[in-house]
Design an enzyme around this catalytic site. Structure first.
Site, short mmCIF file in Angstrom:
data_model
loop_
_atom_site.label_atom_id
_atom_site.label_comp_id
_atom_site.label_asym_id
_atom_site.label_seq_id
_atom_site.Cartn_x
_atom_site.Cartn_y
_atom_site.Cartn_z
N GLY A 51 0.84 -1.19 0.00
CA GLY A 51 0.00 0.00 0.00
C GLY A 51 0.87 1.24 0.00
N GLN A 104 3.15 9.86 1.30
CA GLN A 104 4.42 9.13 1.37
C GLN A 104 5.34 9.42 0.19
OE1 GLN A 104 2.41 5.15 2.23
NE2 GLN A 104 4.30 5.04 3.42
N CYS A 115 5.68 0.01 7.68
CA CYS A 115 5.31 1.13 6.82
C CYS A 115 6.53 1.53 6.01
CB CYS A 115 4.83 2.29 7.68
SG CYS A 115 4.39 3.76 6.72
N LEU A 116 6.36 1.77 4.72
CA LEU A 116 7.48 2.16 3.86
C LEU A 116 8.16 3.43 4.37
CD1 LEU A 116 5.98 1.50 0.31
CD2 LEU A 116 7.60 0.07 1.56
N HIS A 141 -4.68 1.25 7.46
CA HIS A 141 -3.34 1.86 7.46
C HIS A 141 -3.27 3.02 6.47
CE1 HIS A 141 1.22 1.29 7.78
NE2 HIS A 141 1.09 2.11 6.75
N GLU A 142 -3.78 2.79 5.25
CA GLU A 142 -3.68 3.83 4.21
C GLU A 142 -4.62 5.00 4.49
OE1 GLU A 142 -1.11 3.65 2.47
OE2 GLU A 142 -0.73 1.54 2.94
N HIS A 193 -3.02 7.22 6.95
CA HIS A 193 -1.99 8.08 6.35
C HIS A 193 -2.60 9.40 5.87
CE1 HIS A 193 1.95 6.26 6.14
NE2 HIS A 193 1.48 5.11 5.69
NI NI Z 1 2.42 3.26 5.73
#
Ligand code: NI
Length: 171
Positions: free
Chosen positions: A46, A51, A93-94, A135-136, A139
């Site tokens: 995701g 991000q 998380c990236l 999660h997204e 964000h």
């Molecule tokens: Ni994330």
């Protein structure tokens, strides 16, 4: 185009992203393509626009990491409209690379969102997909998964990241 992933510490990750009002534009189509490309390059399931430094309410998800193109999901202006049950598992998380923590989330989640054409749809996901929806969407509200862990664990991660920043290993 592959965007670099913005890491924890950048303000854009903790700000509420802006609602999308224009659909079906070449710019939006290009951005969605770039978001998938950037997510696959980073081996994520995701990715939210903040991000890649873009404070807009857009997220892309593919829990197959590119193996099944039919599983590509675009969420524009998403809202969680139902959540039930509970699952506890590791989450990463990236934007917070190398760290993972146990996070409890709803097991089954329904999201309402728009696609690239502006059409509103609802989708229900379970397990990993439910986790990705939450999660997204978080964000886009300036929240990260570390908001869902204990303050003690969160402080530990923050301290470790501060050390990495000082050593110039976090940018
Ligand atoms: Ni994330």
């Amino acid at each position: 185009m592959i965007y670099p992933i913005v890491k924890y510490g950048q303000p854009v990750l903790e700000e509420k992203a802006a609602t999308i009002t224009e659909f079906n534009t070449p710019e939006l189509t290009k951005l969605l393509d770039d978001m998938f490309e950037s997510m696959y390059a980073a081996r994520g399931v995701g990715l939210a626009a903040p991000q890649i430094g873009i404070g807009k309410r857009i997220a892309v998800i593919d829990t197959t990491t590119g193996e099944d193109p039919s599983q590509k999901i675009v969420l524009i202006n998403p809202e969680i409209i139902a959540a039930e049950g509970s699952q506890t598992g590791e989450e990463g998380c990236l934007s917070i690379p190398t760290f993972r923590e146990t996070v409890t989330r709803a097991q089954k989640v329904t999201v309402r969102a728009q696609d690239g054409a502006g059409t509103t749809f609802e989708m229900t996901g379970e397990d990993l997909l439910a986790r990705a929806f939450l999660h997204e969407t978080d964000h886009l509200n300036g929240k990260l998964y570390i908001n869902h862990i204990s303050p003690l664990k969160r402080d530990l991660i923050r301290r470790k990241i501060r050390k990495l920043q000082k050593a110039d290993e976090w940018s």
